[in-house]
Design a protein around this motif. Structure first.
Motif, PDB file in Angstrom:
ATOM      1  N   MET A   1       0.850  -1.173   0.000  1.00  0.00           N
ATOM      2  CA  MET A   1       0.000   0.000   0.000  1.00  0.00           C
ATOM      3  C   MET A   1       0.899   1.242   0.000  1.00  0.00           C
ATOM      4  SD  MET A   1      -2.846   1.199   2.783  1.00  0.00           S
ATOM      5  CE  MET A   1      -4.066   0.012   2.294  1.00  0.00           C
ATOM      6  N   CYS A   2       0.563   2.192  -0.825  1.00  0.00           N
ATOM      7  CA  CYS A   2       1.322   3.442  -0.890  1.00  0.00           C
ATOM      8  C   CYS A   2       0.935   4.346   0.280  1.00  0.00           C
ATOM      9  CB  CYS A   2       1.043   4.166  -2.201  1.00  0.00           C
ATOM     10  SG  CYS A   2       1.625   3.269  -3.638  1.00  0.00           S
ATOM     11  N   LEU A   3       1.922   5.050   0.793  1.00  0.00           N
ATOM     12  CA  LEU A   3       1.658   5.936   1.930  1.00  0.00           C
ATOM     13  C   LEU A   3       0.676   7.046   1.595  1.00  0.00           C
ATOM     14  CD1 LEU A   3       5.211   6.270   3.498  1.00  0.00           C
ATOM     15  CD2 LEU A   3       3.307   4.862   4.261  1.00  0.00           C
ATOM     16  N   ASP A   4       0.650   7.486   0.334  1.00  0.00           N
ATOM     17  CA  ASP A   4      -0.274   8.571  -0.019  1.00  0.00           C
ATOM     18  C   ASP A   4      -1.732   8.116  -0.074  1.00  0.00           C
ATOM     19  OD1 ASP A   4      -0.061   7.051  -2.312  1.00  0.00           O
ATOM     20  OD2 ASP A   4       0.233   8.760  -3.655  1.00  0.00           O
ATOM     21  N   GLN A   5      -1.974   6.817   0.084  1.00  0.00           N
ATOM     22  CA  GLN A   5      -3.345   6.307   0.102  1.00  0.00           C
ATOM     23  C   GLN A   5      -3.880   6.110   1.527  1.00  0.00           C
ATOM     24  OE1 GLN A   5      -3.043   2.746  -2.201  1.00  0.00           O
ATOM     25  NE2 GLN A   5      -3.069   3.843  -4.159  1.00  0.00           N
ATOM     26  N   LEU A   6      -3.014   6.296   2.521  1.00  0.00           N
ATOM     27  CA  LEU A   6      -3.436   6.140   3.907  1.00  0.00           C
ATOM     28  C   LEU A   6      -4.103   7.423   4.400  1.00  0.00           C
ATOM     29  CD1 LEU A   6      -0.270   4.383   5.342  1.00  0.00           C
ATOM     30  CD2 LEU A   6      -2.470   3.348   4.821  1.00  0.00           C
ATOM     31  N   PRO A   7      -5.002   7.321   5.357  1.00  0.00           N
ATOM     32  CA  PRO A   7      -5.613   8.536   5.901  1.00  0.00           C
ATOM     33  C   PRO A   7      -4.556   9.393   6.601  1.00  0.00           C
ATOM     34  CG  PRO A   7      -6.294   6.612   7.160  1.00  0.00           C
ATOM     35  CD  PRO A   7      -5.511   6.119   5.991  1.00  0.00           C
ATOM     36  N   LEU A   8      -4.747  10.697   6.584  1.00  0.00           N
ATOM     37  CA  LEU A   8      -3.793  11.619   7.187  1.00  0.00           C
ATOM     38  C   LEU A   8      -3.680  11.406   8.693  1.00  0.00           C
ATOM     39  CD1 LEU A   8      -1.905  14.034   7.001  1.00  0.00           C
ATOM     40  CD2 LEU A   8      -3.889  15.514   7.227  1.00  0.00           C
ATOM     41  N   ALA A   9      -4.813  11.299   9.353  1.00  0.00           N
ATOM     42  CA  ALA A   9      -4.798  11.119  10.806  1.00  0.00           C
ATOM     43  C   ALA A   9      -6.146  10.579  11.256  1.00  0.00           C
ATOM     44  CB  ALA A   9      -4.514  12.435  11.504  1.00  0.00           C
ATOM     45  N   MET A  10      -6.126   9.977  12.428  1.00  0.00           N
ATOM     46  CA  MET A  10      -7.360   9.525  13.043  1.00  0.00           C
ATOM     47  C   MET A  10      -7.337  10.041  14.470  1.00  0.00           C
ATOM     48  SD  MET A  10      -7.989   5.792  11.390  1.00  0.00           S
ATOM     49  CE  MET A  10      -9.623   5.822  11.986  1.00  0.00           C
ATOM     50  N   SER A  11      -8.479  10.465  14.957  1.00  0.00           N
ATOM     51  CA  SER A  11      -8.520  10.993  16.315  1.00  0.00           C
ATOM     52  C   SER A  11      -9.621  10.318  17.120  1.00  0.00           C
ATOM     53  CB  SER A  11      -8.750  12.499  16.290  1.00  0.00           C
ATOM     54  OG  SER A  11     -10.020  12.775  15.757  1.00  0.00           O
ATOM     55  N   TYR A  12      -9.443  10.358  18.395  1.00  0.00           N
ATOM     56  CA  TYR A  12     -10.449   9.887  19.328  1.00  0.00           C
ATOM     57  C   TYR A  12     -10.747  11.036  20.273  1.00  0.00           C
ATOM     58  CZ  TYR A  12     -12.525   7.681  23.376  1.00  0.00           C
ATOM     59  OH  TYR A  12     -13.361   7.373  24.417  1.00  0.00           O
ATOM     60  N   VAL A  13     -11.970  11.498  20.282  1.00  0.00           N
ATOM     61  CA  VAL A  13     -12.373  12.597  21.141  1.00  0.00           C
ATOM     62  C   VAL A  13     -13.553  12.133  21.979  1.00  0.00           C
ATOM     63  CG1 VAL A  13     -13.128  14.999  21.235  1.00  0.00           C
ATOM     64  CG2 VAL A  13     -11.639  14.232  19.362  1.00  0.00           C
ATOM     65  N   PRO A  14     -13.304  11.848  23.251  1.00  0.00           N
ATOM     66  CA  PRO A  14     -14.398  11.367  24.093  1.00  0.00           C
ATOM     67  C   PRO A  14     -15.444  12.449  24.342  1.00  0.00           C
ATOM     68  CG  PRO A  14     -12.447  11.750  25.413  1.00  0.00           C
ATOM     69  CD  PRO A  14     -12.056  11.980  23.984  1.00  0.00           C
ATOM     70  N   MET A  15     -16.675  12.020  24.508  1.00  0.00           N
ATOM     71  CA  MET A  15     -17.738  12.948  24.862  1.00  0.00           C
ATOM     72  C   MET A  15     -17.449  13.499  26.248  1.00  0.00           C
ATOM     73  SD  MET A  15     -20.023  13.240  22.493  1.00  0.00           S
ATOM     74  CE  MET A  15     -21.432  13.876  23.354  1.00  0.00           C
ATOM     75  N   GLN A  16     -17.685  14.776  26.424  1.00  0.00           N
ATOM     76  CA  GLN A  16     -17.430  15.412  27.707  1.00  0.00           C
ATOM     77  C   GLN A  16     -18.735  15.935  28.300  1.00  0.00           C
ATOM     78  OE1 GLN A  16     -14.388  15.693  29.395  1.00  0.00           O
ATOM     79  NE2 GLN A  16     -13.958  14.142  27.877  1.00  0.00           N
ATOM     80  N   ARG A  17     -18.846  15.784  29.579  1.00  0.00           N
ATOM     81  CA  ARG A  17     -19.966  16.392  30.291  1.00  0.00           C
ATOM     82  C   ARG A  17     -19.617  17.851  30.542  1.00  0.00           C
ATOM     83  NH1 ARG A  17     -23.550  12.618  32.240  1.00  0.00           N
ATOM     84  NH2 ARG A  17     -22.765  10.503  32.358  1.00  0.00           N
ATOM     85  N   TRP A  18     -20.614  18.696  30.592  1.00  0.00           N
ATOM     86  CA  TRP A  18     -20.392  20.120  30.845  1.00  0.00           C
ATOM     87  C   TRP A  18     -20.184  20.335  32.335  1.00  0.00           C
ATOM     88  CZ3 TRP A  18     -19.412  23.702  27.274  1.00  0.00           C
ATOM     89  CH2 TRP A  18     -19.681  23.363  25.955  1.00  0.00           C
ATOM     90  N   GLU A  19     -19.036  19.858  32.832  1.00  0.00           N
ATOM     91  CA  GLU A  19     -18.688  20.021  34.237  1.00  0.00           C
ATOM     92  C   GLU A  19     -17.188  20.283  34.333  1.00  0.00           C
ATOM     93  OE1 GLU A  19     -18.254  15.254  35.169  1.00  0.00           O
ATOM     94  OE2 GLU A  19     -20.084  16.263  35.747  1.00  0.00           O
ATOM     95  N   ASP A  20     -16.744  20.842  35.424  1.00  0.00           N
ATOM     96  CA  ASP A  20     -15.334  21.182  35.626  1.00  0.00           C
ATOM     97  C   ASP A  20     -14.794  22.014  34.460  1.00  0.00           C
ATOM     98  OD1 ASP A  20     -15.338  19.709  38.008  1.00  0.00           O
ATOM     99  OD2 ASP A  20     -14.785  17.877  36.951  1.00  0.00           O
TER     100      ASP A  20
END
Length: 51
Positions: A1-20
């Motif tokens: 697989m060529c590197l230019d075919q891979l996704p740039l980045a993947m992130s994980y952002v957990p849901m946050q409660r509106w506290e603190d």
């Protein structure tokens, strides 16, 4: 697989409660509104003997 075919980045952002929540001026300095997400990057200090 060529590197230019891979996704740039993947992130994980957990849901946050509106506290603190930071005050708006502090949130701008820290880069987050949520105190629980404020996990400073330690960098090379976390690695012993510079390895």
């Amino acid at each position: 697989m060529c590197l230019d075919q891979l996704p740039l980045a993947m992130s994980y952002v957990p849901m946050q409660r509106w506290e603190d929540l930071y005050a708006p001026s502090v949130a701008l300095e820290r880069g987050t509104l949520f105190a629980k997400l404020d996990l400073p990057f330690i960098g090379k200090e976390a690695v012993q003997n510079g390895r």
